[in-house]
Design a protein around this motif. Sequence first.
Motif, PDB file in Angstrom:
ATOM      1  N   ASP A 107       0.486  -1.367   0.146  1.00  0.00           N
ATOM      2  CA  ASP A 107       0.160   0.019   0.118  1.00  0.00           C
ATOM      3  C   ASP A 107       0.950   0.536  -0.228  1.00  0.00           C
ATOM      4  N   SER A 108       1.931   1.196   0.160  1.00  0.00           N
ATOM      5  CA  SER A 108       3.480   2.178   1.012  1.00  0.00           C
ATOM      6  C   SER A 108       3.860   2.994  -0.438  1.00  0.00           C
ATOM      7  N   TYR A 131      -1.818  -4.223  -0.501  1.00  0.00           N
ATOM      8  CA  TYR A 131      -0.920  -5.109   1.317  1.00  0.00           C
ATOM      9  C   TYR A 131      -0.991  -3.873   2.051  1.00  0.00           C
ATOM     10  N   ASP A 132      -0.939  -4.197   3.456  1.00  0.00           N
ATOM     11  CA  ASP A 132      -0.228  -3.345   4.372  1.00  0.00           C
ATOM     12  C   ASP A 132       1.019  -3.825   4.037  1.00  0.00           C
ATOM     13  N   GLU A 162       8.058   2.860   5.722  1.00  0.00           N
ATOM     14  CA  GLU A 162       7.730   1.068   6.667  1.00  0.00           C
ATOM     15  C   GLU A 162       8.701   0.456   6.061  1.00  0.00           C
ATOM     16  N   ARG A 354      -3.745   5.666  -0.787  1.00  0.00           N
ATOM     17  CA  ARG A 354      -3.500   3.978  -0.072  1.00  0.00           C
ATOM     18  C   ARG A 354      -5.120   3.700   0.078  1.00  0.00           C
ATOM     19  N   GLU A 356      -5.685   0.748   1.489  1.00  0.00           N
ATOM     20  CA  GLU A 356      -5.754  -0.485   2.401  1.00  0.00           C
ATOM     21  C   GLU A 356      -5.858   0.626   3.710  1.00  0.00           C
ATOM     22  N   THR A 358      -3.776   1.998   5.390  1.00  0.00           N
ATOM     23  CA  THR A 358      -2.418   1.860   6.125  1.00  0.00           C
ATOM     24  C   THR A 358      -1.798   3.763   6.075  1.00  0.00           C
TER      25      THR A 358
END
Length: 392
Positions: A107-108, A131-132, A162, A354, A356, A358
């Motif tokens: 997601d990032s 996905y996260d 992240e 984003r 999801e 996050t």
Amino acid sequence: MAKKFETALVQAGRNPTKQYGFVNPKLTRGSTVLYPDMATKLATGKHILEPVDIYGLCGNETHFALEAAIAGIEGGSHAQVTSSGLSAITVPLLAYLKAGDHLLVPDSVYGPTRTFCDGLLRRYGVDTSYYDPMVSAKALRALFKPNTRVLFTESPGSHTFEVQDIPALAEVAHAAGAKVFLDNTWGIHHFQPFTKGVDVSIQALTKYPGGHSDIILGAVVVNTEEDWRWLRLGALELGNYASPDDCWLALRGLRTLHIRLKAQEAAGLQVARWLAERPEVARVLHPALPSCPGHELFLRDFTGSCGLFGVAFQPEFSAAAVVAMINSLKLFGIGASWGGYESLVLPTTGTIHRSEGTGAFEGNMARFHIGLENVDDLIGDLEQGLAVLRTA
Ligand SMILES: Cc1ncc(COP(=O)(O)O)c(C=O)c1O
């Protein structure tokens, strides 16, 4: 004895016997390659997977010198230069995927990667799920489908930084028969992708390798002959290469990469730690600081950092106040990209997408890139900027 990073950067891609004794590799421009006869031409055409002068679009000695250097930095066997960092993402995705395949993306991820996946890739029949980035290996396993061919990763993530557990996620992907791609631009030199389960490593050479904000360039690195076939043939089918002039500038940039990276890492940490102590700041998103998601993975997997990080301000400060602060800064340019010699800043709230849920941190956010200016000057500028933030 394996060469240390500094030594490898000084020697990479150079062969004085082929350079008339000059220190630096030649800058060769060209489209047509002339052959003495047809037999030689036909024989040369068979060497498409090798660094051989066949035709300008298959690269020349300037490209090959840079590719050898980048493969060395990333610890891979082969590199393919591409026309931008973004094309270093799109070229291998197009090379490895086909209609009906499924792709997993954090997601990032860098925004234009998402745009490509949701746009052109979707139109060509490739389905992307996000996905996260902090997903556990177990939760990731559940996201795999029978047709998942690529697990894309980017660590740390764009804007929110992240740090992903690449070895654990790669194990899941390989067990499912998928390839692992990593956008390793931030982690250049400090994250060795092929010792951590990555199959395809991506570098935006525009950033630290270029180092002077004057080129747009990318590279994709792999470590097996099988992956090299997929990558090289895909890049050539797409006709994606780069100007030799830009490659030459990147080679020139590489010679000082080590000292620039070291200086910008140290300055970035100093500014990040200073900001972390400020009452206006809720959280500094710098992988080397405990306030960053995945900090413990950074300590485990990286040997250092660079000058790019994020800041979440206290919720009491509005987005407009953050913009007023940014407008007041004298030493930080307002602009995209990073990895050059100059400091930059961008407000990131509202600019990142984003799907999801996050990447939501305490307050409004900004991204800083710390250049080669004097750190006390930069901190002084930030100090007056924070005064503007408080009164805006
Ligand atoms: C993480 C990351 N990957 C790739 C790119 C794309 O690089 P380029 O600007 O050379 O296309 C960028 C650019 O900002 C980036 O930040």
